[in-house]
Motif scaffolding. Structure first.
Motif, short mmCIF file in Angstrom:
data_model
loop_
_atom_site.label_atom_id
_atom_site.label_comp_id
_atom_site.label_asym_id
_atom_site.label_seq_id
_atom_site.Cartn_x
_atom_site.Cartn_y
_atom_site.Cartn_z
N GLY A 265 0.80 -1.21 0.00
CA GLY A 265 0.00 0.00 0.00
C GLY A 265 0.83 1.26 0.00
O GLY A 265 0.29 2.36 0.02
N LEU A 266 2.15 1.11 -0.03
CA LEU A 266 3.04 2.27 -0.03
C LEU A 266 3.61 2.50 -1.43
O LEU A 266 3.43 1.70 -2.34
N TYR A 267 4.32 3.60 -1.58
CA TYR A 267 4.73 4.06 -2.90
C TYR A 267 5.63 3.07 -3.62
O TYR A 267 5.60 2.98 -4.86
N TYR A 268 6.43 2.29 -2.91
CA TYR A 268 7.34 1.40 -3.64
C TYR A 268 6.63 0.22 -4.29
O TYR A 268 7.24 -0.52 -5.05
N ASP A 269 5.35 0.04 -4.03
CA ASP A 269 4.57 -0.94 -4.81
C ASP A 269 4.50 -0.55 -6.28
O ASP A 269 4.25 -1.40 -7.14
N LEU A 270 4.71 0.74 -6.57
CA LEU A 270 4.56 1.24 -7.94
C LEU A 270 5.84 1.13 -8.76
O LEU A 270 5.81 1.26 -9.99
N PHE A 271 6.98 0.92 -8.11
CA PHE A 271 8.25 0.90 -8.84
C PHE A 271 8.32 -0.19 -9.93
O PHE A 271 8.96 0.03 -10.96
N PRO A 272 7.70 -1.37 -9.75
CA PRO A 272 7.79 -2.38 -10.82
C PRO A 272 7.22 -1.92 -12.16
O PRO A 272 7.51 -2.53 -13.20
N ALA A 273 6.42 -0.86 -12.18
CA ALA A 273 5.89 -0.36 -13.45
C ALA A 273 6.95 0.38 -14.26
O ALA A 273 6.79 0.58 -15.47
N ALA A 274 8.03 0.79 -13.63
CA ALA A 274 9.02 1.65 -14.29
C ALA A 274 9.62 1.04 -15.55
O ALA A 274 9.72 1.74 -16.58
N GLY A 284 15.70 -4.36 -22.94
CA GLY A 284 14.28 -4.47 -22.62
C GLY A 284 13.88 -3.74 -21.37
O GLY A 284 12.87 -4.06 -20.74
N GLY A 285 14.64 -2.73 -20.99
CA GLY A 285 14.29 -1.92 -19.82
C GLY A 285 14.61 -2.56 -18.50
O GLY A 285 14.10 -2.12 -17.46
N LYS A 286 15.45 -3.58 -18.50
CA LYS A 286 15.67 -4.33 -17.26
C LYS A 286 16.95 -3.97 -16.52
O LYS A 286 17.29 -4.61 -15.53
N ARG A 287 17.67 -2.97 -16.97
CA ARG A 287 18.85 -2.51 -16.22
C ARG A 287 18.39 -1.40 -15.28
O ARG A 287 18.04 -0.31 -15.73
N VAL A 288 18.40 -1.69 -14.00
CA VAL A 288 17.79 -0.78 -13.02
C VAL A 288 18.82 -0.38 -11.98
O VAL A 288 19.52 -1.23 -11.41
N LEU A 289 18.88 0.93 -11.71
CA LEU A 289 19.71 1.48 -10.64
C LEU A 289 18.79 2.05 -9.58
O LEU A 289 17.91 2.87 -9.88
N VAL A 290 18.96 1.62 -8.33
CA VAL A 290 18.16 2.12 -7.22
C VAL A 290 19.08 2.94 -6.31
O VAL A 290 19.96 2.39 -5.64
N LEU A 291 18.87 4.24 -6.29
CA LEU A 291 19.64 5.13 -5.41
C LEU A 291 18.84 5.31 -4.12
O LEU A 291 17.80 5.95 -4.11
N GLY A 292 19.33 4.70 -3.06
CA GLY A 292 18.61 4.66 -1.80
C GLY A 292 17.96 3.30 -1.64
O GLY A 292 16.74 3.16 -1.67
N LEU A 293 18.79 2.27 -1.46
CA LEU A 293 18.30 0.90 -1.45
C LEU A 293 17.42 0.60 -0.25
O LEU A 293 16.41 -0.10 -0.35
N ALA A 294 17.80 1.12 0.94
CA ALA A 294 17.10 0.83 2.20
C ALA A 294 16.93 -0.68 2.37
O ALA A 294 17.88 -1.43 2.21
N GLY A 295 15.70 -1.13 2.66
CA GLY A 295 15.47 -2.55 2.85
C GLY A 295 15.33 -3.33 1.56
O GLY A 295 15.17 -4.56 1.58
N ALA A 297 12.97 -2.83 -0.94
CA ALA A 297 11.61 -3.05 -1.43
C ALA A 297 11.50 -2.82 -2.93
O ALA A 297 10.86 -3.59 -3.65
N ALA A 298 12.14 -1.76 -3.44
CA ALA A 298 12.09 -1.48 -4.86
C ALA A 298 12.78 -2.57 -5.66
O ALA A 298 12.26 -3.07 -6.67
N ALA A 299 13.97 -2.95 -5.21
CA ALA A 299 14.73 -3.99 -5.92
C ALA A 299 13.98 -5.31 -5.92
O ALA A 299 13.91 -6.00 -6.94
#
Length: 491
Positions: A265-274, A284-295, A297-299
């Protein structure tokens, strides 16, 4: 003045050196520790540090003046004892009294004013009392004039240097804030014992050391992880339903993991759409850099939705990475760089189809990761056809923060879009090439089934970001600290 007062013979100059050194040591320890104590309420913004430094200097000026008035008279030695005692007691009591006082200041005042009042509450007394020590010692010295002042203040400054490094590099990360205050109480209590007539007072002051230490007893017992690091207070809470990561403050959740695998229910649920928004990339859009990894969730969400994705997470705090691996199921195929996000994008040569920016320090975006220069470095890391997606927390006043960030990104990227992620979070989507709103919508509408939930959430309120009339933030000029406070607290 040609000699020491009769109560402090010239054969004991070490007493003066010990007093000056301990005062400098303890005061600087309390200044560094005070910043950590204030962070949950007022963040690590420039306003907080400005409040701390300004308050300390104000009370030190008053202490220097008062110490200078007393240092040449018969009250010098008693005043020296009482100044050291006051510094010891302030260090001993702050872990107990500081937290409720700061919480009350935060509840009653806006964040900027509260930081000033909060700093005065926890640092005013020790700054005044311990600043008195050096001028008193100079007055009691067997030397006179500039020679006495120069040597005493030099010794006090050496103590300040030691206290700064000790608090920053050992006390906070190794033993914690409360134990750090206990250590800050040790030296002025010992120095008091060297002052004539001060042994009983020193013995009483020494009782404050275990008092301060006891303030941290049991702290963190309600957490699955509670750890002080040079960068954060890392806290993990776990119950039957979920695991949550908090950094420095409990009211902000950096990562949440549902044990049943359902959306948080939080914002990082939306990152998989990127990745669905990228186009024309060989990967195919699958090279992803996450700045601010934290726990992570995005990765984690992107890997689950896009099998085989190459995900690189950048996280400043190695302790957070350890927690992500041990408690949040951060998968081994996620590459991790323990680095500062800005330094990484400025020095890396890799390109990515998606760059996710989710950078916060105690709920406030660090100013140097929200400037034109930063976004220029990010743009160089974005591959042709790629995007940058930034999370912006602005629950109280969206436009005061989202507008300038959109304008700043618009000075670098040809197109910037805005989506409401819910609960006061917004996503800014900047594209490497010029895009239309219809183009972005079509890509989301045609997203693969595994990211349909995230894609439709983004589509619900997707617009072209409004950049008109908003300032472009730069390394030289940025008011994002004040804007972040208004966006978070609305005052």
């Amino acid at each position: 003045m040609t000699g020491l007062a009769p109560t402090l013979p010239a054969t004991r100059p070490y007493a003066l050196a010990a007093a000056a050194f301990s005062a400098g040591w303890s005061l600087m320890m309390m200044e560094i520790l005070g910043a950590r104590l204030m962070a949950p309420h007022f963040g690590y913004s420039v306003y907080q540090w400005g409040a701390i430094i300004g308050v300390v200097m104000t009370f030190m000026a008053a202490g220097y003046w008062t110490g200078g008035q007393l240092g040449d008279g018969p009250r010098a030695v008693p005043a020296l004892r009482w100044a050291l005692l006051a510094g010891t007691l302030a260090a001993a009591l702050t872990p107990w009294l500081g937290k409720p006082m700061l919480a009350d200041a935060a509840a009653r005042l806006n964040a900027a004013d509260g930081a000033v009042i909060g700093a005065a509450l926890i640092l005013g007394v020790p700054s005044f009392a311990l600043a008195m020590v050096s001028p008193i010692c100079a007055g009691l010295s067997a030397l006179s004039g500039a020679a006495a002042a120069g040597r005493i203040y030099a010794v006090g400054t050496v103590g300040s240097i030691g206290g700064t490094f000790f608090a920053s590099f050992y006390a906070i990360p190794q033993v914690g804030v409360s134990a750090g205050y206990a250590m800050a109480a040790v030296l002025p209590a010992l120095a008091c014992a060297f002052v004539p007539g001060g042994k009983r007072m020193a013995a009483a002051a020494a009782l404050g050391v275990p008092l301060a230490w006891a303030a941290g007893y049991g702290e963190g017992r309600e957490f699955a992880v509670y750890r002080e690091t040079p960068h954060n207070t890392v806290m993990v809470r776990e119950d039957d339903r979920e695991i949550r990561l908090h950094l420095n403050v409990l009211w902000a959740t950096q990562s949440r993991l549902r044990k049943d695998g359902t959306p948080t229910g939080l914002y990082y649920d939306l990152f998989p759409a990127a990745p669905a928004l990228t186009g024309g990339t060989e990967s195919g859009g699958k090279r992803v850099l996450v700045l601010g990894l934290a726990g992570g969730a995005a990765a984690k969400g992107i890997l689950e939705a896009w099998p085989g994705a190459d995900v690189l997470g950048v996280e400043l705090d190695p302790a957070v990475v350890e927690v992500a691996r041990s408690h949040f199921d951060l998968r081994p195929e996620v590459r991790v760089a323990v680095d500062d996000a800005r330094r990484h994008v400025e020095t890396s040569t890799e390109q990515h189809d998606v760059v996710i920016v989710d950078l916060y320090s105690t709920a406030i975006i660090p100013f140097f990761t929200a400037t034109r220069e930063f976004f220029e470095a990010v743009e160089r890391r974005v591959a042709p056809g790629g995007i940058m997606l930034m999370n912006v927390a602005s629950p109280q006043d969206r436009d005061t923060l989202v507008g300038p960030l959109a304008a700043t990104q618009g000075a670098v990227f040809p197109s910037v879009f805005l989506a409401d992620a819910g609960r006061g979070n917004y996503l800014l989507i900047a594209t490497k090439e010029k895009r239309t709103l219809d183009d972005v919508r079509v890509r989301l509408e045609n997203a693969p089934p595994q990211v349909a939930y995230a894609a439709h959430r983004v589509l619900d309120d997707l617009t072209v970001a409004d950049t008109a009339g908003h300032p472009v933030l730069t390394d030289d000029r940025s008011d994002i600290d004040l804007r972040s406070l208004a966006a978070l607290y609305g005052r």
